[in-house]
Design a protein around this motif. Structure first.
Motif, PDB file in Angstrom:
ATOM      1  N   PHE A   7     -22.304   1.814 -32.471  1.00 24.87           N
ATOM      2  CA  PHE A   7     -21.293   2.561 -33.267  1.00 24.87           C
ATOM      3  C   PHE A   7     -21.909   3.099 -34.239  1.00 24.87           C
ATOM      4  CE2 PHE A   7     -18.831  -0.005 -30.610  1.00 24.87           C
ATOM      5  CZ  PHE A   7     -17.745   0.960 -29.746  1.00 24.87           C
ATOM      6  N   ALA A  10     -24.023   6.107 -33.369  1.00 22.34           N
ATOM      7  CA  ALA A  10     -23.806   6.896 -33.132  1.00 22.34           C
ATOM      8  C   ALA A  10     -22.920   7.532 -33.623  1.00 22.34           C
ATOM      9  CB  ALA A  10     -22.260   6.620 -31.992  1.00 22.34           C
ATOM     10  N   GLY A  11     -22.043   7.356 -34.335  1.00 21.83           N
ATOM     11  CA  GLY A  11     -21.397   8.236 -35.482  1.00 21.83           C
ATOM     12  C   GLY A  11     -23.080   9.223 -36.404  1.00 21.83           C
ATOM     13  N   MET A  64     -18.832   3.834 -36.943  1.00 22.81           N
ATOM     14  CA  MET A  64     -18.739   5.059 -35.554  1.00 22.81           C
ATOM     15  C   MET A  64     -18.205   6.416 -37.407  1.00 22.81           C
ATOM     16  SD  MET A  64     -17.425   6.721 -32.730  1.00 22.81           S
ATOM     17  CE  MET A  64     -18.723   6.444 -31.745  1.00 22.81           C
TER      18      MET A  64
END
Length: 223
Positions: A7, A10-11, A64
């Motif tokens: 995450f 992904a952030g 994220m």
């Protein structure tokens, strides 16, 4: 691979995409305003994860948001050094892309270690009663499969009273064909638990499950 790391990566990638979108919205924005726009996206995601999701379910989205925020800070720090900014964005995008794709190529599955102090929050699962039972029955050694509130599977592993004072950490979780292999490492750290226990949430769990320690110990499944 820990799902929180995914995450976070992904952030970072979302932050870079938000930055690119600012050029689509307006080519006249200053570099500082573009950085603020990215940080604003991260702040909105953080507020959403707390206000509308909350609890443990919201933590991954908080990571994220942290990734988006880290991207905005990098953009702000490199306003006057565009070459470094371009190189840095390429490096960050490559890093996050590799981190997100690696589990698919290696057979790893996403996992996260559940906080034993917060088991009472899992009102839709049996984690709280399972943990309490293991502490009352300290001789129990092995693993069981549980379900956490969001519907994901979880492995609850206990070492037994002979390992009192020890703790556990996850080394790897891998899916291959119809088998999930979870490797942990046990170590002494003066834990006060009557029965050292770890609870691992997973995105996916195959039909055959192997839970093993780095010292070669293979833990049995509890009935």
């Amino acid at each position: 691979m820990n799902v929180l790391h995914l995450f976070l990566a992904a952030g970072v990638l979302v932050g870079i995409i938000c930055y690119a979108l600012t050029y689509y919205v307006s080519k006249g924005l200053s570099p500082l305003k573009r950085a603020f726009a990215v940080s604003g996206a991260g702040l909105l995601l953080l507020i959403w994860s707390i206000a509308f999701i909350g609890g443990w379910d919201g933590i991954p989205f908080g990571f994220m948001a942290a990734g988006i925020g880290a991207t905005s800070i990098f953009l702000a720090l490199t306003i006057h050094i565009p070459l470094i900014k371009r190189i840095g964005l390429i490096v960050l995008a490559s890093w996050s892309g590799i981190l997100l794709v690696t589990p698919l190529l290696s057979g790893e599955t996403s996992y996260w270690v559940l906080d034993k102090q917060g088991v009472d929050e899992y009102t839709d699962s049996s984690l709280s009663s399972e943990y309490d039972s293991l502490q009352r029955n300290a001789s129990v050694r092995g693993y069981s499969v549980q379900t956490i509130s969001e519907g994901n599977p979880a492995i609850v592993l206990s070492l037994g009273e002979e390992m009192k004072g020890a703790n556990l950490e996850v080394v790897s979780v891998e899916n291959e064909n119809d088998r999930t292999t979870i490797m942990v490492r046990s170590f002494s750290n003066g834990s006060t638990e009557a029965n050292p226990t770890i609870m691992i949430g997973l995105d996916e769990l195959k039909e055959e499950i192997i839970v093993t320690d780095t010292d070669g110990t293979r833990y049995p499944k509890l009935d």
